[in-house]
Design an enzyme around this catalytic site. Structure first.
Site, PDB file in Angstrom:
ATOM      1  N   SER A 115       0.792  -1.238   0.000  1.00  0.00           N
ATOM      2  CA  SER A 115       0.000   0.000   0.000  1.00  0.00           C
ATOM      3  C   SER A 115       0.818   1.278   0.000  1.00  0.00           C
ATOM      4  CB  SER A 115      -0.959   0.006   1.198  1.00  0.00           C
ATOM      5  OG  SER A 115      -2.026  -0.889   0.979  1.00  0.00           O
ATOM      6  N   LYS A 144      -0.048   3.604  -2.699  1.00  0.00           N
ATOM      7  CA  LYS A 144      -1.114   4.606  -2.561  1.00  0.00           C
ATOM      8  C   LYS A 144      -0.557   6.026  -2.512  1.00  0.00           C
ATOM      9  CE  LYS A 144      -4.697   1.745  -0.305  1.00  0.00           C
ATOM     10  NZ  LYS A 144      -4.098   0.401  -0.211  1.00  0.00           N
ATOM     11  N   SER A 177      -5.896   2.794   4.873  1.00  0.00           N
ATOM     12  CA  SER A 177      -5.366   2.173   3.664  1.00  0.00           C
ATOM     13  C   SER A 177      -6.473   1.432   2.918  1.00  0.00           C
ATOM     14  CB  SER A 177      -4.231   1.199   4.012  1.00  0.00           C
ATOM     15  OG  SER A 177      -3.380   0.995   2.919  1.00  0.00           O
TER      16      SER A 177
END
Length: 434
Positions: free
Chosen positions: A107, A110, A165
């Site tokens: 993640s 992101k 997340s």
């Protein structure tokens, strides 16, 4: 000497190029070294040949550091496959280990998603979630709890991305941005513009996918770009916030919609039973998947110096190990800064050259850190961040740390020459935790 000339540029590509003109980095930049198409599971050892973007030593396997005088040695017990310690403002890489090893990012991807998409929508924009918006989310994904047929603001969705997340929040924002395929294409284009050439995006949320890779070097570049955006800084430094719940009928039969609290999963920011909040921490993003293991990029300030640290996939499996190793590297970096010879640098985006040329025209210059707020808009003189522990009007608790920085790019016009400060000041990131 004429006074500095500044102008806010709201469009995201201009922000990325013009505001980074202050870097004026001088090291030669090479293209990423060719490598086999990565599979879902990376090899156990780094390739012998890696990219040399940012410096030749950064393409060499193993730990790269140039100690001098009384500089402290790199801490023992760092088991990550790849890591990097860099000065967030000057771009100097103080030390690195397999910096360009292309690994699954989880993640932390992101950050690139946010740096690409965040400037496109004002935070007050409301969106009703359609069933199609939530299609294609990977099994076992982290979720913030978005419900079909409920309406969320863009502000809500970004809190879901940064704090929890939430892959569901990423997919909704991607749907608003023309779909997952379009968003992935834009992310790859933006990565190339940033010269994050180790990065290949397959899924915008960082979910494990064949061919989806980044590197400690690239993630640090991406974080550094994102931190120039006001909203990015706010979201990545928020410890907790209220998130809209599902609309339900109460005992009186009236439809009401409550909310629930979400906490940031960055344990250097929120703390945990076996790890304390790191002094001066201001973000950025963590991740964890089967293929990637634990990954983390963090930014912290101490005594006016701002460091970025990225750690990817520690071999040691202790609880919160990625944060513990990051904290050790932060401690080393603050102690070693000014005592080591940099082994490389964080390069400027490709657009910097064009921005430098445009800077000869005063109307083309820009102030860093004020643009990139979602939907545009500049920080006004006198704007103050939310105090640590305070609850903002929107219900989010921001942790703001002073980053002892100047207010903008210094554009100096002397003898017809266009000069820019090499440092990249980070505007009001977070107020130091008391």
């Amino acid at each position: 000497m004429p006074a500095p000339i500044m102008q806010t540029v709201r469009r995201s590509l201009l922000v990325t190029s013009a505001t980074l003109a202050s870097l004026a980095l001088t090291a030669p930049v090479s293209l990423a070294a060719p490598s086999p198409s990565p599979s879902g599971s990376p090899s156990a050892t780094p390739p012998a040949t890696m990219s040399t973007v940012g410096g030749v030593r950064l393409g060499q396997p193993g730990t790269q550091v140039a100690l001098a005088g009384d500089a402290p040695v790199v801490p023992k017990g760092i088991t990550a496959r790849s890591w990097i310690v860099a000065d967030a403002e000057s771009g100097d890489v103080l030390a690195a280990h397999n910096a360009h090893w292309r690994l699954p990012p989880a993640s932390t991807m992101k950050m690139l998603f946010a740096d690409t998409v965040l400037p496109k929508f004002p935070k007050s924009t409301a969106h009703k979630v359609l069933p199609a918006d939530l299609e294609g989310i990977g099994s076992g994904s982290s979720m913030v709890g978005i419900k079909e047929n409920e309406t969320y603001t863009v502000h809500d969705l970004w809190l879901g991305v940064f704090l929890r997340s939430g892959n569901d929040a990423v997919h909704v924002l991607s749907a608003m941005n023309g779909g997952v395929a379009n968003t992935v294409a834009e992310m790859n284009e933006h990565a190339e513009e940033l010269q994050a050439l180790d990065t290949n995006v397959v899924s915008p949320d960082g979910y494990d996918a064949s061919g989806q890779v980044s590197s400690a070097y690239d993630l640090t570049l991406i974080a550094r770009s994102g931190l120039q955006k006001k909203d990015f800084r706010e979201y990545c430094s928020t410890v907790s916030a209220k998130f809209p719940g599902e609309t339900k009928k109460n005992k009186k039969g009236k439809r009401v919609r409550g909310s629930f609290e979400i906490q940031n999963t960055n344990r250097l920011l929120s703390g945990d039973y076996d790890i304390s909040q790191y002094p001066g921490i201001a973000g950025v993003k963590n991740g964890n998947t089967t293929n990637a293991g634990a990954t983390f990029t963090g930014v912290a300030e101490r005594d006016g110096r701002v460091l970025l640290v990225t750690v990817m996939n520690p071999e040691k499996s202790d609880h919160n190990e990625v944060y513990k190793e990051t904290a050790k590297l932060f401690d080393w970096g603050f102690a070693a800064a000014g005592k080591v010879t940099p082994v490389g640098e964080l390069v400027a985006p490709k657009g910097t050259e064009q921005a430098g040329k445009a800077g000869a025209n005063p109307s083309a210059s820009a102030t860093p850190g004020t643009s990139g707020e979602a939907g545009g808009g500049a920080a006004k003189a006198g704007d103050k961040p939310v105090a640590a522990g305070a609850v903002a009007e929107d219900g989010s608790r921001g942790m703001w740390t002073a980053l002892a920085i100047t207010g903008g790019v210094l554009v100096l016009l002397a003898a017809g020459a266009f000069l820019v400060n090499r440092r990249w000041p980070l505007p009001d990131l977070v107020r130091r935790r008391r």
